[in-house]
Design a protein around this motif. Structure first.
Motif, short mmCIF file in Angstrom:
data_model
loop_
_atom_site.label_atom_id
_atom_site.label_comp_id
_atom_site.label_asym_id
_atom_site.label_seq_id
_atom_site.Cartn_x
_atom_site.Cartn_y
_atom_site.Cartn_z
N LYS A 96 54.53 -24.38 41.61
CA LYS A 96 53.38 -23.52 41.30
C LYS A 96 53.52 -22.93 39.91
CE LYS A 96 51.87 -22.29 45.95
NZ LYS A 96 51.60 -21.21 46.91
N GLU A 97 54.74 -22.57 39.53
CA GLU A 97 54.97 -22.01 38.19
C GLU A 97 54.64 -23.04 37.12
OE1 GLU A 97 56.99 -19.82 41.23
OE2 GLU A 97 57.20 -21.95 40.68
N PHE A 98 55.06 -24.27 37.40
CA PHE A 98 54.79 -25.36 36.45
C PHE A 98 53.28 -25.59 36.32
CE2 PHE A 98 54.10 -29.87 35.53
CZ PHE A 98 54.83 -30.00 34.36
N SER A 99 52.56 -25.51 37.43
CA SER A 99 51.12 -25.78 37.41
C SER A 99 50.35 -24.76 36.60
CB SER A 99 50.57 -25.80 38.84
OG SER A 99 50.55 -24.49 39.40
N ALA A 100 50.95 -23.58 36.38
CA ALA A 100 50.27 -22.51 35.64
C ALA A 100 50.39 -22.68 34.13
CB ALA A 100 50.83 -21.16 36.05
N ALA A 103 48.24 -26.63 28.62
CA ALA A 103 48.64 -27.86 27.93
C ALA A 103 49.48 -27.54 26.70
CB ALA A 103 47.39 -28.66 27.55
N GLN A 104 49.11 -26.51 25.96
CA GLN A 104 49.87 -26.13 24.77
C GLN A 104 51.29 -25.71 25.15
OE1 GLN A 104 47.86 -23.50 22.13
NE2 GLN A 104 49.56 -23.30 20.72
N GLU A 105 51.42 -24.91 26.21
CA GLU A 105 52.75 -24.47 26.65
C GLU A 105 53.58 -25.66 27.12
OE1 GLU A 105 51.81 -19.97 28.35
OE2 GLU A 105 51.29 -21.74 29.57
N PHE A 106 52.94 -26.58 27.85
CA PHE A 106 53.64 -27.75 28.35
C PHE A 106 54.15 -28.62 27.20
CE2 PHE A 106 53.35 -32.27 29.59
CZ PHE A 106 54.35 -32.31 30.55
N ILE A 107 53.30 -28.86 26.22
CA ILE A 107 53.70 -29.67 25.08
C ILE A 107 54.84 -29.00 24.31
CG2 ILE A 107 52.94 -30.49 22.80
CD1 ILE A 107 50.21 -31.10 24.12
N GLN A 108 54.67 -27.72 24.07
CA GLN A 108 55.67 -27.00 23.29
C GLN A 108 57.01 -26.95 24.00
OE1 GLN A 108 54.22 -23.34 21.65
NE2 GLN A 108 56.25 -22.54 21.16
N LYS A 109 56.98 -26.64 25.32
CA LYS A 109 58.23 -26.46 26.05
C LYS A 109 58.89 -27.78 26.44
CE LYS A 109 60.20 -24.20 30.14
NZ LYS A 109 59.93 -23.33 31.31
N TYR A 110 58.09 -28.74 26.91
CA TYR A 110 58.66 -29.96 27.48
C TYR A 110 58.61 -31.15 26.52
CZ TYR A 110 58.91 -27.65 32.02
OH TYR A 110 59.23 -26.80 33.04
N LEU A 111 57.40 -31.51 26.09
CA LEU A 111 57.29 -32.73 25.28
C LEU A 111 57.98 -32.60 23.94
CD1 LEU A 111 53.66 -34.01 26.01
CD2 LEU A 111 55.77 -34.27 27.34
N ALA A 112 57.69 -31.52 23.23
CA ALA A 112 58.31 -31.32 21.91
C ALA A 112 59.69 -30.69 22.05
CB ALA A 112 57.40 -30.44 21.05
N GLY A 113 59.79 -29.65 22.89
CA GLY A 113 61.03 -28.88 22.97
C GLY A 113 62.18 -29.60 23.63
N LYS A 114 61.96 -30.24 24.78
CA LYS A 114 63.06 -30.83 25.53
C LYS A 114 63.17 -32.35 25.37
CE LYS A 114 63.00 -27.20 29.09
NZ LYS A 114 64.28 -26.59 28.73
N ILE A 115 62.04 -33.01 25.17
CA ILE A 115 62.07 -34.47 25.05
C ILE A 115 62.14 -34.91 23.60
CG2 ILE A 115 60.75 -36.59 25.50
CD1 ILE A 115 59.72 -35.25 28.07
#
Length: 317
Positions: A96-100, A103-115
């Motif tokens: 549920k936390e992930f679903s909140a 798109a900008q937060e997801f890209i920044q945290k996961y796609l750009a930040g971790k991957i």
């Protein structure tokens, strides 16, 4: 050899070219996108990455999860993605936390930040992030975070766009042959052989009763099917019944899935079995008596054998 991770921490790949989604069914549309992904990774001397999610968002978000049925279990999906030739598969836990996340937060945290993404290939209709994101917004974010972006699709087969939803509808209606055209393979179910009432033996058609591994897996519509059976390391032809036993147990009989395996004469219990659904031959019927049922089963056997020979599923039966 594909690398599979269920934890994104510490992920490492050379110039990751990524696509993401649920990929339920890993159908022909998905496979076309994955081919494009692999080609792009080769072009930039990078590595292909598929980011997928588990469990399904509808389960986590309580969106009628009891009605949700999937084309592939997590095990099947992972295997099919691996067979497509992907370098990395990341199975991200959906919460549920992930679903909140936007798109900008997801890209920044996961796609750009971790991957450390180098390039994103997005399906033409793929939406992600809380509230979704438009194509211009995604293009802007790609520019901000310095990664390339392509939109892929749609793919059409006979003028129809293959989609997990369309394939589920075909299978739910019993149209497994039509579904196979979009999947690029026959729809299959895996489970264990369990004890039954041994009624098939009395009718001259002993059956293996199948208990599925995953209750979330979609079962085709009630009826009789020509199928291919994988059991004890060998392949067999078979005729499979989905439904109850209305002739014997009445209209409220418990639903089951049982297969009569051609040229197989052993009693096996607790063994793993996988069946591929080739074609539905008829709906479930309540017969007037046992003799009428026996006669219909003989015709079923003839029809199923003819289908398996015609389709080249089993060369000799």
């Amino acid at each position: 050899m594909v690398k599979i991770k269920s934890d994104i921490e510490g992920f490492q790949a050379t110039r990751p070219v990524l696509t993401m989604g649920m990929f339920d069914g890993v159908h022909k549309g998905h496979l076309a996108l994955l081919t494009s992904l692999i080609q792009k990774a080769k072009q930039i001397n990078g590595e292909s990455v598929v980011l997928t999610f588990w469990p399904h968002p509808r389960i986590v978000l309580s969106q009628e999860p009891e009605k949700l049925r999937l084309l592939t279990t997590l095990e099947e999906k992972t295997r099919l993605l691996s067979e497509a030739g992907i370098d990395h598969i990341i199975i991200l836990p959906f919460t549920k936390e992930f679903s909140a996340l936007s798109a900008q937060e997801f890209i920044q945290k996961y796609l750009a930040g971790k991957i450390g993404i180098s390039h994103l290939i997005a399906g033409y209709n793929h939406r992600f992030g809380h509230g979704g994101i438009s194509r211009p917004e995604l293009e802007k974010l790609a520019e901000q975070h310095h990664f390339g972006l392509d939109f892929y699709g749609p793919v059409t087969i006979g003028g129809v766009k293959p989609s997990s939803t369309t394939i589920r509808r075909y299978i739910s209606d019993g149209d497994v042959w039509e579904a196979s055209g979009f999947l690029g393979r026959f729809y299959s179910i895996k489970g264990r052989i369990v004890g039954g009432k041994r009624l098939g033996r009395k009718l001259g058609y002993p059956t293996a009763n199948i208990r599925m591994d995953e209750s979330i897996k979609l079962i085709p519509h009630d009826g009789v099917y020509a199928c291919k059976v994988h059991l004890l390391g060998k392949n067999y032809g078979g005729m499979l019944n989905v439904g109850g036993r209305p002739t014997i147990d009445g209209d409220n009989s418990e639903k089951s899935m049982e297969v009569h395996i051609f040229n197989f004469h052993r009693e096996v219990y607790a063994e793993e079995i996988r069946v591929e659904f080739i074609m539905r031959t008829r709906p479930e019927i309540k017969f007037s008596n046992i003799d009428a049922l026996k006669e219909r089963l003989r015709k079923d056997e003839e029809e199923v054998n003819a289908i398996l020979r015609e389709k080249g599923i089993i060369r000799s039966l």
